[in-house]
Design an enzyme around this catalytic site. Structure first.
Site, PDB file in Angstrom:
ATOM      1  N   GLY A  21       0.565  -1.079  -0.158  1.00 25.85           N
ATOM      2  CA  GLY A  21       0.178   0.156   0.010  1.00 25.85           C
ATOM      3  C   GLY A  21       0.660   1.351   0.094  1.00 25.85           C
ATOM      4  O   GLY A  21       0.487   2.192  -0.616  1.00 25.85           O
ATOM      5  N   THR A  24      10.818  -7.719 -11.864  1.00 27.48           N
ATOM      6  CA  THR A  24       9.973  -8.896 -12.166  1.00 27.48           C
ATOM      7  C   THR A  24       8.725  -9.085 -11.272  1.00 27.48           C
ATOM      8  O   THR A  24       9.138  -8.976 -10.007  1.00 27.48           O
ATOM      9  CB  THR A  24      10.865 -10.140 -12.187  1.00 27.48           C
ATOM     10  OG1 THR A  24      11.986 -10.145 -13.047  1.00 27.48           O
ATOM     11  CG2 THR A  24      10.153 -11.458 -12.271  1.00 27.48           C
ATOM     12  N   CYS A  77       2.115   1.432  11.570  1.00 28.42           N
ATOM     13  CA  CYS A  77       3.315   1.782  10.385  1.00 28.42           C
ATOM     14  C   CYS A  77       4.375   2.716  11.136  1.00 28.42           C
ATOM     15  O   CYS A  77       4.901   3.517  10.279  1.00 28.42           O
ATOM     16  CB  CYS A  77       2.637   2.286   9.384  1.00 28.42           C
ATOM     17  SG  CYS A  77       1.477   1.045   8.545  1.00 28.42           S
ATOM     18  N   ALA A 101      -2.939  -6.069  -0.008  1.00 28.83           N
ATOM     19  CA  ALA A 101      -3.062  -7.526  -0.017  1.00 28.83           C
ATOM     20  C   ALA A 101      -3.232  -8.194   1.472  1.00 28.83           C
ATOM     21  O   ALA A 101      -4.142  -8.765   2.069  1.00 28.83           O
ATOM     22  CB  ALA A 101      -2.181  -8.758  -0.764  1.00 28.83           C
TER      23      ALA A 101
END
Length: 385
Positions: free
Chosen positions: A71, A237, A324, A199
């Site tokens: 995020g 990737t 956070c 997620a």
């Protein structure tokens, strides 16, 4: 060790079985998703299946979903000067609500002198009149307003904000990370031009997120340049296993959303009823629409750090707001923006529930609180006697 009670779901969620299985299958693949051979195409299929799942969950197009490391990166990428709708002028400044996540308050690639804060009410909802005034003060703006606050759970009037923003020629970014999987919404209902998701808030793996663009938004510039992955919007990737887990968690969360929300809301109300037996206890933002799983509360004389440690020693995991900040327990900038004094904000504790929370969990948390309250608030009662 006795079984613990986890009530910090807004910080992160347990990995869903569906996500774990999808990730395990992805780890068995050897191909690079950018390779054209069979092994590469199998890896690419997992990425695109997940992209389609995320797009469908928010009513977007698969080609407008950008997978990122989480995020924080998604928010940073969204905050790009020069974004525009096809026929509109590019945005030149950034307006952010004062209660945004730190990754939005940091401003992305906007310079500090191009950023202004939008006030919020005492209830923790953005002040639309202040937003309206800020919009007329300069060139087109990108406005960032979260759908639901990660600390109070207060749901923001993003569709109303979008009407003001679009009328002024600007764009709206909605950080929907905390709301995803908890309440129904999509790009159409929020009228968002850009939306960010993560997620690990819905039972997917940590370290995977997404930015979803409305169909006609242009001007996004990649942070990372190189091989041209993600249609040139994020080089490197792809994290195939993480993305596959994100897709599987999205499908599971969307399928269970309605039932989970109703059940969790009942548990949240049970929890709040029990907490309110403590004299003087305050639940923040309880007079506005909130996420069904979130309770941010304080009591007279309580210190958040002491309370969080006390809960932990009683076997209950809670937090003091955003998770956070490198594990630091500190006063909430959200409550400060809402107008609460330091003496109040330093005591705020957040309990957040999820799909596997039970009545027993809630009752054990209340039992722990009653024990803690006798100790934590004893000094306050003595001082006021």
């Amino acid at each position: 060790m006795a079984e613990r009670v986890y009530l910090d779901w807004n910080a992160t969620t347990p990995l869903r079985a569906e996500a774990k299985a999808a990730m395990a299958a992805a780890w068995e693949l050897s191909g690079n998703p950018s390779s054209v051979h069979s092994e590469g195409r199998r890896a690419r299929r997992l990425v695109e299946d997940a992209r389609d799942a995320v797009a469908k969950a928010v009513g977007g197009r698969a080609q407008d979903v950008v997978f990122l490391s989480g995020g924080t990166e998604a928010n940073a990428l969204a905050l790009t000067p020069g974004l525009r709708r096809a026929a509109s002028a590019p945005v030149r400044r950034l307006l952010v609500s004062a209660i945004e996540h730190a990754s939005v308050l940091a401003g992305g690639r906007f310079s500090a002198d191009a950023i202004s804060a939008i006030n919020v009410t005492r209830a923790g909802v953005i002040d639309l009149d202040h937003l309206r005034a800020l919009l007329v003060e300069g060139p087109p703006a990108l406005v960032s307003v979260m759908l639901a606050n990660n600390e109070t759970g207060a749901i923001q009037p993003v569709a109303d904000a979008a009407g003001l923003v679009h009328a002024a020629g600007g764009l709206l970014h909605v950080d929907a990370i905390q709301a995803f999987g908890k309440i129904p919404f999509d790009l159409a209902s929020t009228q968002a031009d850009l939306m960010t998701l993560s997620a690990h808030k819905i039972g997917g793996p940590k370290g995977t997120g997404a930015l979803v663009l409305a169909a006609d938004v242009e001007g996004l510039e990649a942070f990372l340049r190189g091989g041209g992955q993600e249609l040139g919007r994020r080089a490197g990737t792809e994290n195939v296993a993480g993305i596959a887990g994100f897709g599987a968690a999205t499908k599971a969360a969307m399928a269970a959303l309605k039932a989970d929300a109703a059940r969790v809301r009942g548990l949240r109300d049970r929890l709040e009823h029990g907490l309110r037996q403590t004299p003087g206890l305050l639940v923040f933002s309880d007079d506005v629409k909130r996420l069904p799983n979130t309770v941010l509360f304080t009591a007279p004389g309580m210190k958040a750090e002491t309370a969080v440690i006390g809960f932990d020693l009683e076997g209950v995991a809670v937090s003091s707001g955003s998770a956070c900040s490198s594990g630091k327990v500190q006063p909430s900038h959200v409550l400060e923006a809402m107008g609460y004094r330091y003496e109040v904000s330093q005591g705020a504790v957040r309990l957040s529930l999820g799909w596997s929370t039970t009545e027993t969990d809630v009752d054990l948390a209340l039992k722990a609180w009653r024990k803690l309250a006798d100790t934590l608030l004893k000094g306050e009662r003595r001082n006021t006697a």
